[in-house]
Design a protein around this motif. Structure first.
Motif, PDB file in Angstrom:
ATOM      1  N   ALA A 178       0.825  -1.213   0.000  1.00  0.00           N
ATOM      2  CA  ALA A 178       0.000   0.000   0.000  1.00  0.00           C
ATOM      3  C   ALA A 178       0.857   1.259   0.000  1.00  0.00           C
ATOM      4  N   VAL A 179       1.930   1.250   0.769  1.00  0.00           N
ATOM      5  CA  VAL A 179       2.823   2.408   0.824  1.00  0.00           C
ATOM      6  C   VAL A 179       3.491   2.647  -0.524  1.00  0.00           C
ATOM      7  N   LYS A 180       3.782   1.571  -1.249  1.00  0.00           N
ATOM      8  CA  LYS A 180       4.459   1.681  -2.543  1.00  0.00           C
ATOM      9  C   LYS A 180       3.498   2.003  -3.684  1.00  0.00           C
ATOM     10  N   ASP A 181       2.204   1.851  -3.443  1.00  0.00           N
ATOM     11  CA  ASP A 181       1.222   2.073  -4.504  1.00  0.00           C
ATOM     12  C   ASP A 181       1.282   3.507  -5.012  1.00  0.00           C
ATOM     13  N   MET A 182       1.121   3.667  -6.326  1.00  0.00           N
ATOM     14  CA  MET A 182       1.232   4.985  -6.950  1.00  0.00           C
ATOM     15  C   MET A 182       0.231   5.987  -6.390  1.00  0.00           C
ATOM     16  N   THR A 183      -0.970   5.530  -6.047  1.00  0.00           N
ATOM     17  CA  THR A 183      -1.988   6.466  -5.569  1.00  0.00           C
ATOM     18  C   THR A 183      -1.654   7.003  -4.176  1.00  0.00           C
ATOM     19  N   THR A 184      -0.908   6.244  -3.387  1.00  0.00           N
ATOM     20  CA  THR A 184      -0.540   6.683  -2.036  1.00  0.00           C
ATOM     21  C   THR A 184       0.400   7.882  -2.073  1.00  0.00           C
ATOM     22  N   LYS A 185       1.081   8.071  -3.174  1.00  0.00           N
ATOM     23  CA  LYS A 185       2.038   9.170  -3.286  1.00  0.00           C
ATOM     24  C   LYS A 185       1.389  10.531  -3.104  1.00  0.00           C
ATOM     25  N   THR A 186       0.104  10.640  -3.436  1.00  0.00           N
ATOM     26  CA  THR A 186      -0.576  11.930  -3.317  1.00  0.00           C
ATOM     27  C   THR A 186      -1.490  11.991  -2.096  1.00  0.00           C
ATOM     28  N   ASN A 187      -1.317  11.055  -1.164  1.00  0.00           N
ATOM     29  CA  ASN A 187      -2.041  11.155   0.103  1.00  0.00           C
ATOM     30  C   ASN A 187      -1.632  12.447   0.809  1.00  0.00           C
ATOM     31  N   PRO A 188      -2.540  13.094   1.549  1.00  0.00           N
ATOM     32  CA  PRO A 188      -2.212  14.405   2.132  1.00  0.00           C
ATOM     33  C   PRO A 188      -1.119  14.386   3.191  1.00  0.00           C
ATOM     34  N   ILE A 189      -0.856  13.208   3.777  1.00  0.00           N
ATOM     35  CA  ILE A 189       0.259  13.114   4.728  1.00  0.00           C
ATOM     36  C   ILE A 189       1.103  11.885   4.397  1.00  0.00           C
ATOM     37  N   PRO A 190       2.380  11.909   4.729  1.00  0.00           N
ATOM     38  CA  PRO A 190       3.245  10.742   4.480  1.00  0.00           C
ATOM     39  C   PRO A 190       2.763   9.531   5.281  1.00  0.00           C
ATOM     40  N   VAL A 191       3.036   8.336   4.735  1.00  0.00           N
ATOM     41  CA  VAL A 191       2.527   7.107   5.343  1.00  0.00           C
ATOM     42  C   VAL A 191       3.640   6.065   5.429  1.00  0.00           C
ATOM     43  N   THR A 192       3.665   5.317   6.519  1.00  0.00           N
ATOM     44  CA  THR A 192       4.600   4.204   6.677  1.00  0.00           C
ATOM     45  C   THR A 192       3.818   2.891   6.705  1.00  0.00           C
ATOM     46  N   PRO A 193       4.490   1.767   6.495  1.00  0.00           N
ATOM     47  CA  PRO A 193       3.809   0.479   6.620  1.00  0.00           C
ATOM     48  C   PRO A 193       3.163   0.282   7.986  1.00  0.00           C
ATOM     49  N   LYS A 194       3.802   0.798   9.045  1.00  0.00           N
ATOM     50  CA  LYS A 194       3.220   0.682  10.389  1.00  0.00           C
ATOM     51  C   LYS A 194       1.897   1.428  10.477  1.00  0.00           C
ATOM     52  N   ASP A 195       1.829   2.584   9.805  1.00  0.00           N
ATOM     53  CA  ASP A 195       0.573   3.357   9.778  1.00  0.00           C
ATOM     54  C   ASP A 195      -0.535   2.536   9.120  1.00  0.00           C
ATOM     55  N   VAL A 196      -0.199   1.955   7.972  1.00  0.00           N
ATOM     56  CA  VAL A 196      -1.189   1.172   7.226  1.00  0.00           C
ATOM     57  C   VAL A 196      -1.653  -0.022   8.053  1.00  0.00           C
ATOM     58  N   ALA A 197      -0.707  -0.703   8.701  1.00  0.00           N
ATOM     59  CA  ALA A 197      -1.066  -1.856   9.534  1.00  0.00           C
ATOM     60  C   ALA A 197      -2.027  -1.451  10.644  1.00  0.00           C
ATOM     61  N   ARG A 198      -1.783  -0.295  11.271  1.00  0.00           N
ATOM     62  CA  ARG A 198      -2.662   0.181  12.339  1.00  0.00           C
ATOM     63  C   ARG A 198      -4.067   0.467  11.804  1.00  0.00           C
ATOM     64  N   ILE A 199      -4.132   1.080  10.616  1.00  0.00           N
ATOM     65  CA  ILE A 199      -5.444   1.366  10.000  1.00  0.00           C
ATOM     66  C   ILE A 199      -6.186   0.073   9.730  1.00  0.00           C
ATOM     67  N   LEU A 200      -5.496  -0.902   9.169  1.00  0.00           N
ATOM     68  CA  LEU A 200      -6.126  -2.179   8.840  1.00  0.00           C
ATOM     69  C   LEU A 200      -6.598  -2.907  10.090  1.00  0.00           C
ATOM     70  N   ILE A 201      -5.784  -2.898  11.143  1.00  0.00           N
ATOM     71  CA  ILE A 201      -6.159  -3.558  12.395  1.00  0.00           C
ATOM     72  C   ILE A 201      -7.384  -2.899  12.992  1.00  0.00           C
ATOM     73  N   GLU A 202      -7.423  -1.562  12.954  1.00  0.00           N
ATOM     74  CA  GLU A 202      -8.610  -0.850  13.438  1.00  0.00           C
ATOM     75  C   GLU A 202      -9.836  -1.185  12.597  1.00  0.00           C
ATOM     76  N   ALA A 203      -9.634  -1.315  11.283  1.00  0.00           N
ATOM     77  CA  ALA A 203     -10.746  -1.608  10.376  1.00  0.00           C
ATOM     78  C   ALA A 203     -11.208  -3.050  10.466  1.00  0.00           C
ATOM     79  N   TYR A 204     -10.392  -3.894  11.090  1.00  0.00           N
ATOM     80  CA  TYR A 204     -10.835  -5.295  11.223  1.00  0.00           C
ATOM     81  C   TYR A 204     -11.921  -5.418  12.297  1.00  0.00           C
TER      82      TYR A 204
END
Length: 374
Positions: free
Chosen positions: A348-374
């Motif tokens: 997800a962090v490497k995906d081209m669309t993530t490049k224009t997210n309004p704030i920088p993102v790390t894999p740890k950020d994505v993992a936290r979002i996914l865990i919350e969404a589970y």
């Protein structure tokens, strides 16, 4: 400096399919899926094309078109050498057509073909974008293809083709429209021009998606959602997208959840993360979400309140559309989720669309979002 290019001619309104009657002595390559090929939609389209034209139909598109489908489509057209390519269907058919044209041009098989898109869902906006998603089924990876070489020359928005769309597809594709528009508005590449398209799309979704979902024969609602899809496509074709789609591309390849439904599940969690309202507020980003809330006449007393109002309104819409609020509510296997969490976060962090997210993102950020969404 930035440049704006609206290179797609759009035909809309009643009888817009009559544009097809204007073809004369063309070699027309129709790209669609098996369902459309067996429906009255394909016969309706073909009946409008005069006998002076040569026709060839590729009907083997499957959801999330894999590389094998692209190769098969190129091979079939090898000797036909089409002058026009018509994509009929949802995002998968249109993306497959874009992939076939692009890679076919590389091998000189489809060098002179122009792309005309006839969407049969109101969701992807792919009929006006230079985006396509191609799947590597063997590795479980989705690859965005982004180039003006695949920007459709024309799009035909005929509302009659979406009247019988099932409720689940109406919901999934409609929430995809909303995600496109919201992500375009908070993108780092957003502009007044892209915002204009996105704002109107957002308003149309909240006004008409519940109506289209409740009554698929509501022609006004169907037409408004068809237009909203294209407007959102025009918005993100200028501004790109963000983390929501970055995660959806990565997770969709592993979990095989319908793209729009997956975007809907993720959207409230991504908004909360980007705005920081759950911990340390990101004022600039939260103000953008607050503005979106104001479009919907929600409570916007502060950036935090406005963002929370938007999230609450989206959750209400998800409930109305029967879209789950979490992966567990969807029924996703916990072991499957856990086994793929790290790889999805990295992708997800490497995906081209993530490049224009309004704030920088790390894999740890994505993992936290996914865990919350589970």
């Amino acid at each position: 400096m930035f440049s704006v290019n609206f290179g797609t001619k759009i035909h809309m309104g009643e009888d817009s399919l009559k544009r097809l009657e204007q073809f004369d002595k063309e070699r027309i390559y129709i790209i669609t899926d098996e369902f459309i090929s067996k429906s009255e939609i394909l016969s309706k389209v073909m009946a409008l094309i005069s006998s002076s034209n040569e026709l060839l139909v590729f009907k083997d598109v499957i959801p999330d078109p894999p590389i094998d489908t692209i190769v098969a489509g190129i091979e079939l057209a090898k000797d036909f050498r089409p002058t026009q390519v018509i994509a009929i269907g949802g995002g998968s058919a249109i993306d497959a057509a874009k992939g076939i044209i692009y890679f076919g041009q590389q091998s000189n098989n489809l060098m002179d073909a122009s792309l005309i898109c006839i969407p049969t869902t109101s969701g992807t906006g792919s009929e006006v974008t230079n985006f396509a998603i191609i799947t590597d089924a063997e590795n479980g990876t989705k690859y965005p293809l982004v180039t003006d070489d695949i920007l459709p020359k024309e799009a035909i928005l005929d509302t009659s083709l979406v009247i019988n769309l099932p409720q689940s597809q109406t919901a999934n594709t409609g929430i995809d429209v909303l995600t496109h528009a919201i992500e375009a508005m908070v993108s780092t590449k957003a502009s007044d021009i892209s915002d204009a398209f996105a704002e109107k799309a957002i308003k149309l979704v909240f006004d008409y998606l519940p109506r289209a979902y409740k009554d698929g024969t509501d022609k006004v609602a169907r037409e408004k959602m068809h237009i909203a899809s294209t407007l959102a496509g025009l918005a993100f074709n200028q501004a790109s997208l963000g983390l929501n789609h970055g995660i959806a591309h990565a997770a969709g390849a592993k979990f095989h959840i319908a793209h729009g439904r997956l975007n809907g599940i993720l959207l409230p969690y991504v908004i909360k993360f980007n705005s920081g309202i759950s911990n340390s507020i990101n004022q600039e980003v939260a103000e953008k979400y607050r503005y979106i809330a104001s479009i919907l006449d929600l409570n916007t007393a502060s950036a935090t309140i406005g963002t929370r109002s938007l999230v609450n309104e989206i959750n209400k819409l998800l409930t109305t559309l029967g879209i789950p609020h979490s992966f567990s509510e969807y029924g996703l296997d916990k072991k499957l989720f856990d086994d793929n969490l790290s790889e999805i976060a990295d992708s997800a962090v490497k995906d081209m669309t993530t490049k224009t997210n309004p704030i920088p993102v790390t894999p740890k950020d994505v993992a936290r979002i996914l865990i919350e969404a589970y």
